[in-house]
Design a protein around this motif. Structure first.
Motif, short mmCIF file in Angstrom:
data_model
loop_
_atom_site.label_atom_id
_atom_site.label_comp_id
_atom_site.label_asym_id
_atom_site.label_seq_id
_atom_site.Cartn_x
_atom_site.Cartn_y
_atom_site.Cartn_z
N SER A 190 0.78 -1.11 -0.06
CA SER A 190 0.08 -0.09 0.03
C SER A 190 0.91 1.25 0.04
N GLN A 191 0.14 2.36 -0.62
CA GLN A 191 0.92 3.59 -0.50
C GLN A 191 0.33 4.58 -0.36
N TRP A 192 0.74 5.65 0.44
CA TRP A 192 0.11 7.12 0.76
C TRP A 192 0.93 8.15 0.70
N LYS A 193 0.71 9.15 0.05
CA LYS A 193 1.67 10.19 0.17
C LYS A 193 3.14 9.75 -0.43
N ASP A 194 4.14 10.07 0.38
CA ASP A 194 5.45 9.61 0.17
C ASP A 194 5.90 8.22 1.01
N LYS A 195 4.97 7.53 1.18
CA LYS A 195 5.33 6.23 2.17
C LYS A 195 4.70 5.06 1.38
N LEU A 196 5.63 4.08 1.24
CA LEU A 196 5.06 2.71 0.71
C LEU A 196 5.38 1.69 1.76
N VAL A 197 4.25 0.76 2.12
CA VAL A 197 4.87 -0.55 2.93
C VAL A 197 4.11 -1.73 2.32
N VAL A 198 5.17 -2.72 2.57
CA VAL A 198 4.86 -4.23 2.08
C VAL A 198 4.93 -4.95 3.34
N ARG A 199 3.81 -6.07 3.42
CA ARG A 199 3.90 -7.00 4.15
C ARG A 199 3.88 -8.45 3.64
N LEU A 200 4.53 -9.04 4.12
CA LEU A 200 4.48 -10.39 3.37
C LEU A 200 4.96 -11.60 4.52
N ALA A 201 4.43 -12.52 4.18
CA ALA A 201 4.58 -13.93 5.00
C ALA A 201 4.73 -15.17 4.14
N ALA A 202 5.62 -15.99 4.49
CA ALA A 202 5.93 -17.31 3.84
C ALA A 202 5.88 -18.48 4.69
N ALA A 203 6.13 -19.86 4.18
CA ALA A 203 6.39 -21.10 4.72
C ALA A 203 7.52 -21.17 5.61
N ASP A 204 8.65 -20.61 4.98
CA ASP A 204 9.90 -20.89 5.64
C ASP A 204 10.76 -19.66 5.07
N GLY A 205 12.09 -19.63 5.31
CA GLY A 205 13.07 -18.61 5.28
C GLY A 205 13.47 -18.28 3.73
N PHE A 206 13.56 -19.74 2.95
CA PHE A 206 13.80 -19.78 1.62
C PHE A 206 12.77 -19.24 0.91
N ALA A 207 11.64 -19.63 1.26
CA ALA A 207 10.44 -19.13 0.43
C ALA A 207 10.31 -17.47 0.45
N LEU A 208 10.29 -16.95 1.82
CA LEU A 208 10.32 -15.60 1.96
C LEU A 208 11.37 -14.86 1.15
N ARG A 209 12.74 -15.36 1.29
CA ARG A 209 13.67 -14.58 0.45
C ARG A 209 13.30 -14.50 -1.04
N LYS A 210 12.81 -15.47 -1.71
CA LYS A 210 12.43 -15.61 -3.13
C LYS A 210 11.44 -14.59 -3.53
N VAL A 211 10.63 -14.11 -2.60
CA VAL A 211 9.81 -12.90 -2.79
C VAL A 211 10.43 -11.71 -2.49
N LEU A 212 10.93 -11.57 -1.23
CA LEU A 212 11.59 -10.56 -0.61
C LEU A 212 12.62 -9.97 -1.61
N ILE A 213 13.65 -10.57 -2.14
CA ILE A 213 14.71 -10.16 -2.81
C ILE A 213 14.11 -9.29 -4.15
N PRO A 214 13.38 -9.89 -4.88
CA PRO A 214 12.91 -8.95 -5.91
C PRO A 214 12.30 -7.64 -5.76
N ILE A 215 11.48 -7.73 -4.36
CA ILE A 215 10.94 -6.56 -3.92
C ILE A 215 12.00 -5.61 -3.59
N ILE A 216 12.91 -5.95 -2.69
CA ILE A 216 14.09 -5.05 -2.41
C ILE A 216 14.71 -4.14 -3.69
N SER A 217 15.18 -5.21 -4.65
CA SER A 217 15.71 -4.73 -5.95
C SER A 217 14.97 -3.80 -6.72
#
Length: 273
Positions: free
Chosen positions: A232-259
């Motif tokens: 979600s985004q409002w004015k100059d702020k963007l927030v992303v929340r995510l959850a996954a089954a384990d650390g590997f699955a989380l990183r597979k989603v998180l790394i493209p978001i960070i990039s």
């Protein structure tokens, strides 16, 4: 014959690290560096105008009673990427609570990317964290905090314990983001609830604040659509929340978001998928 000291308090880890950067000749340069106790800061070579800082807890993890304090100051027109050497491990606490405090100041036309690797909470861990950020009106800030409730691949789980996380982010004198997270007691039962994590054991919050928040939203939403995540985004702020089954699955989603929030730049090299 082994000798046991009666009434001796266990040794606790203490650490304090401070880094300040300045702009010199169009590049981000070191202005101040202080490190004490278990806190260390290393500055790998970079091949652009930014600075990369790797913070290290030489104690190898934290348990009840340990204390770590980090301070980052980005002067005008600087860019600092801050990460950790490895995942921070929070071990079972026999008493007391581990505390980690981080303060970040970002000057005019400067940017800080706060990109620590995941925090791993073991069963009966007790951790209280605090993040305080002061931003100039023209500054950019990216923060990522990821949590693993045990290492699923190792058959570990955080069944009970305590985790508190407090964020306060200000631009000028205005509070633009505040959040309080507390997982306490029967963590396994709490996180099974659909309104909490729905049984997932890895989760992360990503926050960007700056002039490009609306542009970044269009890049991030396609990356989270097929996952237990939202942006979600409002004015100059963007927030992303995510959850996954384990650390590997989380990183597979998180790394493209960070990039995507770093204009295509990869995560720091110390990260390993």
């Amino acid at each position: 014959m082994a000798l046991t000291a009666i009434g001796t308090k266990p040794q606790r880890a203490r650490g304090r690290g401070h880094l300040a950067a300045k702009s010199l000749g169009g590049r981000t340069r070191l202005a101040e560096l202080f490190q004490e106790g278990a806190a260390k800061i290393r500055l790998p070579d970079t091949f652009d105008n930014s600075m990369e800082a790797v913070i290290i807890n030489t104690a190898g993890g934290l348990t009840g009673g340990d204390r770590m304090d980090w301070s980052i100051v980005a002067g005008p027109a600087t860019h600092i990427d801050v990460t950790t050497q490895a995942c921070e491990k929070i071990y079972k606490a026999s008493s007391d609570t581990a505390e980690v405090k981080t303060s970040i100041s970002v000057g005019s036309s400067a940017r800080v990317d706060w990109l620590p690797q995941e925090t791993i909470l073991f069963d009966r861990a007790s951790l209280s964290r605090r993040l305080d950020v002061e931003l100039d009106e023209t500054a950019e800030f990216l923060a990522v905090e990821a949590i693993l409730l045990g290492r699923k691949a190792m058959g570990e789980a955080m069944v009970e314990g305590l985790f508190r996380d407090r964020w306060r982010i200000r631009r000028g004198e205005r509070l633009i983001h505040a959040e309080e997270l507390q997982l306490d007691g029967d963590i396994a039962a709490l996180t099974r609830k659909s309104a909490v994590l729905g049984g997932q054991v890895a989760f992360a919050t990503v926050l960007y604040t700056g002039a490009r928040a609306e542009t970044y939203l269009g890049r991030v939403r396609p990356l989270v659509e097929a996952h237990m995540a939202g942006a979600s985004q409002w004015k100059d702020k963007l927030v992303v929340r995510l959850a996954a089954a384990d650390g590997f699955a989380l990183r597979k989603v998180l790394i493209p978001i960070i990039s995507a929030l770093r204009n295509g730049a990869p995560v720091p090299k110390v990260w390993n998928l």
